[in-house]
Design a protein around this motif. Sequence first.
Motif, PDB file in Angstrom:
ATOM      1  N   ALA A 257       0.832  -1.209   0.000  1.00 23.58           N
ATOM      2  CA  ALA A 257       0.000   0.000   0.000  1.00 23.58           C
ATOM      3  C   ALA A 257       0.865   1.257   0.000  1.00 23.58           C
ATOM      4  CB  ALA A 257      -0.923  -0.003   1.217  1.00 23.58           C
ATOM      5  N   ILE A 258       2.145   1.095   0.325  1.00 21.87           N
ATOM      6  CA  ILE A 258       3.055   2.240   0.413  1.00 21.87           C
ATOM      7  C   ILE A 258       4.065   2.256  -0.723  1.00 21.87           C
ATOM      8  CG2 ILE A 258       4.816   3.375   1.860  1.00 21.87           C
ATOM      9  CD1 ILE A 258       3.404   2.205   4.293  1.00 21.87           C
ATOM     10  N   ILE A 259       4.568   1.075  -1.097  1.00 15.86           N
ATOM     11  CA  ILE A 259       5.613   0.982  -2.117  1.00 15.86           C
ATOM     12  C   ILE A 259       5.392  -0.272  -2.940  1.00 15.86           C
ATOM     13  CG2 ILE A 259       7.237  -0.311  -0.664  1.00 15.86           C
ATOM     14  CD1 ILE A 259       9.477   1.475  -1.844  1.00 15.86           C
ATOM     15  N   ASP A 260       5.819  -0.260  -4.213  1.00 16.94           N
ATOM     16  CA  ASP A 260       5.620  -1.417  -5.072  1.00 16.94           C
ATOM     17  C   ASP A 260       6.952  -1.903  -5.653  1.00 16.94           C
ATOM     18  OD1 ASP A 260       6.272   0.404  -7.062  1.00 16.94           O
ATOM     19  OD2 ASP A 260       4.222   0.637  -7.774  1.00 16.94           O
ATOM     20  N   GLU A 261       6.895  -2.997  -6.421  1.00 18.16           N
ATOM     21  CA  GLU A 261       8.110  -3.587  -6.981  1.00 18.16           C
ATOM     22  C   GLU A 261       8.837  -2.638  -7.930  1.00 18.16           C
ATOM     23  OE1 GLU A 261       5.333  -5.473  -6.715  1.00 18.16           O
ATOM     24  OE2 GLU A 261       5.888  -7.477  -5.971  1.00 18.16           O
ATOM     25  N   ASN A 262       8.084  -1.820  -8.677  1.00 24.25           N
ATOM     26  CA  ASN A 262       8.725  -0.897  -9.615  1.00 24.25           C
ATOM     27  C   ASN A 262       9.603   0.112  -8.880  1.00 24.25           C
ATOM     28  OD1 ASN A 262       7.520  -2.088 -11.854  1.00 24.25           O
ATOM     29  ND2 ASN A 262       5.748  -0.738 -11.795  1.00 24.25           N
ATOM     30  N   ARG A 263       9.087   0.636  -7.767  1.00 24.75           N
ATOM     31  CA  ARG A 263       9.869   1.587  -6.978  1.00 24.75           C
ATOM     32  C   ARG A 263      11.076   0.893  -6.348  1.00 24.75           C
ATOM     33  NH1 ARG A 263       9.293   6.447  -4.140  1.00 24.75           N
ATOM     34  NH2 ARG A 263      11.314   6.838  -3.127  1.00 24.75           N
ATOM     35  N   LEU A 264      10.878  -0.320  -5.869  1.00 25.37           N
ATOM     36  CA  LEU A 264      11.983  -1.070  -5.276  1.00 25.37           C
ATOM     37  C   LEU A 264      13.051  -1.383  -6.326  1.00 25.37           C
ATOM     38  CD1 LEU A 264       9.920  -3.488  -3.009  1.00 25.37           C
ATOM     39  CD2 LEU A 264      11.353  -1.596  -2.237  1.00 25.37           C
ATOM     40  N   THR A 265      12.617  -1.741  -7.532  1.00 28.75           N
ATOM     41  CA  THR A 265      13.561  -2.001  -8.616  1.00 28.75           C
ATOM     42  C   THR A 265      14.387  -0.757  -8.933  1.00 28.75           C
ATOM     43  OG1 THR A 265      12.159  -3.711  -9.615  1.00 28.75           O
ATOM     44  CG2 THR A 265      13.769  -2.644 -11.054  1.00 28.75           C
ATOM     45  N   ALA A 266      13.708   0.396  -9.001  1.00 24.91           N
ATOM     46  CA  ALA A 266      14.412   1.652  -9.281  1.00 24.91           C
ATOM     47  C   ALA A 266      15.417   1.977  -8.180  1.00 24.91           C
ATOM     48  CB  ALA A 266      13.401   2.784  -9.428  1.00 24.91           C
ATOM     49  N   THR A 267      15.054   1.670  -6.946  1.00 28.00           N
ATOM     50  CA  THR A 267      15.961   1.914  -5.816  1.00 28.00           C
ATOM     51  C   THR A 267      17.204   1.044  -5.919  1.00 28.00           C
ATOM     52  OG1 THR A 267      14.129   2.542  -4.367  1.00 28.00           O
ATOM     53  CG2 THR A 267      16.171   1.848  -3.304  1.00 28.00           C
ATOM     54  N   ILE A 268      17.020  -0.233  -6.246  1.00 25.66           N
ATOM     55  CA  ILE A 268      18.146  -1.156  -6.390  1.00 25.66           C
ATOM     56  C   ILE A 268      19.066  -0.737  -7.531  1.00 25.66           C
ATOM     57  CG2 ILE A 268      18.771  -3.540  -6.985  1.00 25.66           C
ATOM     58  CD1 ILE A 268      16.145  -4.396  -5.578  1.00 25.66           C
ATOM     59  N   GLU A 269      18.473  -0.251  -8.621  1.00 22.42           N
ATOM     60  CA  GLU A 269      19.264   0.089  -9.808  1.00 22.42           C
ATOM     61  C   GLU A 269      19.898   1.476  -9.731  1.00 22.42           C
ATOM     62  OE1 GLU A 269      16.540  -0.567 -13.035  1.00 22.42           O
ATOM     63  OE2 GLU A 269      17.095  -2.709 -13.178  1.00 22.42           O
ATOM     64  N   ARG A 270      19.558   2.243  -8.683  1.00 17.40           N
ATOM     65  CA  ARG A 270      20.088   3.605  -8.559  1.00 17.40           C
ATOM     66  C   ARG A 270      21.614   3.659  -8.558  1.00 17.40           C
ATOM     67  NH1 ARG A 270      18.084   6.267  -3.371  1.00 17.40           N
ATOM     68  NH2 ARG A 270      16.129   5.485  -4.218  1.00 17.40           N
ATOM     69  N   PRO A 271      22.328   2.734  -7.852  1.00 20.55           N
ATOM     70  CA  PRO A 271      23.792   2.814  -7.854  1.00 20.55           C
ATOM     71  C   PRO A 271      24.445   2.221  -9.115  1.00 20.55           C
ATOM     72  CG  PRO A 271      22.931   1.697  -5.877  1.00 20.55           C
ATOM     73  CD  PRO A 271      21.844   1.739  -6.895  1.00 20.55           C
ATOM     74  N   GLY A 272      23.622   1.692 -10.049  1.00 18.38           N
ATOM     75  CA  GLY A 272      24.185   1.131 -11.268  1.00 18.38           C
ATOM     76  C   GLY A 272      24.006  -0.363 -11.427  1.00 18.38           C
ATOM     77  N   TYR A 273      23.373  -1.038 -10.462  1.00 17.15           N
ATOM     78  CA  TYR A 273      23.105  -2.468 -10.582  1.00 17.15           C
ATOM     79  C   TYR A 273      21.886  -2.684 -11.479  1.00 17.15           C
ATOM     80  CZ  TYR A 273      25.997  -2.086  -6.420  1.00 17.15           C
ATOM     81  OH  TYR A 273      26.983  -1.752  -5.538  1.00 17.15           O
ATOM     82  N   ARG A 274      21.638  -3.938 -11.845  1.00 14.32           N
ATOM     83  CA  ARG A 274      20.503  -4.217 -12.740  1.00 14.32           C
ATOM     84  C   ARG A 274      19.672  -5.359 -12.183  1.00 14.32           C
ATOM     85  NH1 ARG A 274      19.136  -6.923 -17.651  1.00 14.32           N
ATOM     86  NH2 ARG A 274      21.076  -8.141 -17.605  1.00 14.32           N
ATOM     87  N   VAL A 275      18.372  -5.135 -12.078  1.00 22.34           N
ATOM     88  CA  VAL A 275      17.444  -6.178 -11.641  1.00 22.34           C
ATOM     89  C   VAL A 275      17.076  -7.010 -12.854  1.00 22.34           C
ATOM     90  CG1 VAL A 275      15.161  -6.650 -10.699  1.00 22.34           C
ATOM     91  CG2 VAL A 275      16.543  -4.819  -9.724  1.00 22.34           C
ATOM     92  N   THR A 276      17.366  -8.311 -12.796  1.00 23.16           N
ATOM     93  CA  THR A 276      17.121  -9.195 -13.934  1.00 23.16           C
ATOM     94  C   THR A 276      15.854 -10.023 -13.787  1.00 23.16           C
ATOM     95  OG1 THR A 276      18.536 -10.901 -12.937  1.00 23.16           O
ATOM     96  CG2 THR A 276      19.587  -9.334 -14.450  1.00 23.16           C
ATOM     97  N   ALA A 277      15.359 -10.152 -12.558  1.00 19.40           N
ATOM     98  CA  ALA A 277      14.141 -10.940 -12.338  1.00 19.40           C
ATOM     99  C   ALA A 277      13.499 -10.511 -11.029  1.00 19.40           C
ATOM    100  CB  ALA A 277      14.446 -12.429 -12.326  1.00 19.40           C
ATOM    101  N   VAL A 278      12.167 -10.596 -11.003  1.00 24.78           N
ATOM    102  CA  VAL A 278      11.399 -10.276  -9.799  1.00 24.78           C
ATOM    103  C   VAL A 278      10.425 -11.412  -9.559  1.00 24.78           C
ATOM    104  CG1 VAL A 278       9.784  -8.671  -8.716  1.00 24.78           C
ATOM    105  CG2 VAL A 278      11.568  -7.795 -10.258  1.00 24.78           C
ATOM    106  N   LYS A 279      10.475 -11.970  -8.355  1.00 25.55           N
ATOM    107  CA  LYS A 279       9.541 -13.086  -8.084  1.00 25.55           C
ATOM    108  C   LYS A 279       9.122 -13.081  -6.617  1.00 25.55           C
ATOM    109  CE  LYS A 279      13.444 -16.284  -7.567  1.00 25.55           C
ATOM    110  NZ  LYS A 279      14.024 -17.544  -8.023  1.00 25.55           N
TER     111      LYS A 279
END
Length: 227
Positions: A205-227
């Motif tokens: 209700a506060i945050i979703d996977e898209n926001r979490l993915t963007a947070t992880i990728e902020r330093p330059g890493y890449r999210v390859t899968a979400v499950k």
Amino acid sequence: MRIRTIAAAARAAEVNVETIRFYERRGLIAHPARPGHGPRHYPEETIARLRFIREAQSLGFTLAEIAELLDLRADPSADCADVRSRAVARREDVRIKIARLERIGAALDALIATCPSRGSLGACTILDAIEHPIAREAAPSPADPTEQRQPKGVSLMKTTTFAIEGMRCEGCAETVRGLLEHEAGVKAVQVGHAPGSARVLFDPAIIDENRLTATIERPGYRVTAVK
């Protein structure tokens, strides 16, 4: 020019002798020349460098970062902005650590409050929470007034695992962990650089996977899968 033995240099710089030898091995200070067969002598420039290292460490800079600062200080083409950017990055790291410590303190307060303070270890809520952190976080507190309003067996929390490419060391995992824990709605985080993944317990209700993915990728890493 005043020179000193290693013991005198340690006293002048307010460090110990082994610290000086460690800095020499790390290349932060130079090995001084040895006159004949006598003791090595440490010039005033080395004392000043030792004090610089000591003060930089007190501000939270790592030895690797201090080596960069020393290189910048010796580079006539370096700009003050280079030093400022490093100080800003260090301040952000400190803020993330403070926020994490505050969450740890709050979690410990909650564990202590629920501890029965007596009985067998099998009933110890603190040990149970340490062994099952995600499960304990997701479970509603018996004292939570909203518990009666939720359908039995339904949790408002959601757990998602993100496969991450680019994390090479524990420092990378710490960076991702700190960023995720700083997000509103995130309740618990487990990150490992070896498997290259992050398991996140959060309130959808506060945050979703898209926001979490963007947070992880902020330093330059890449999210390859979400499950």
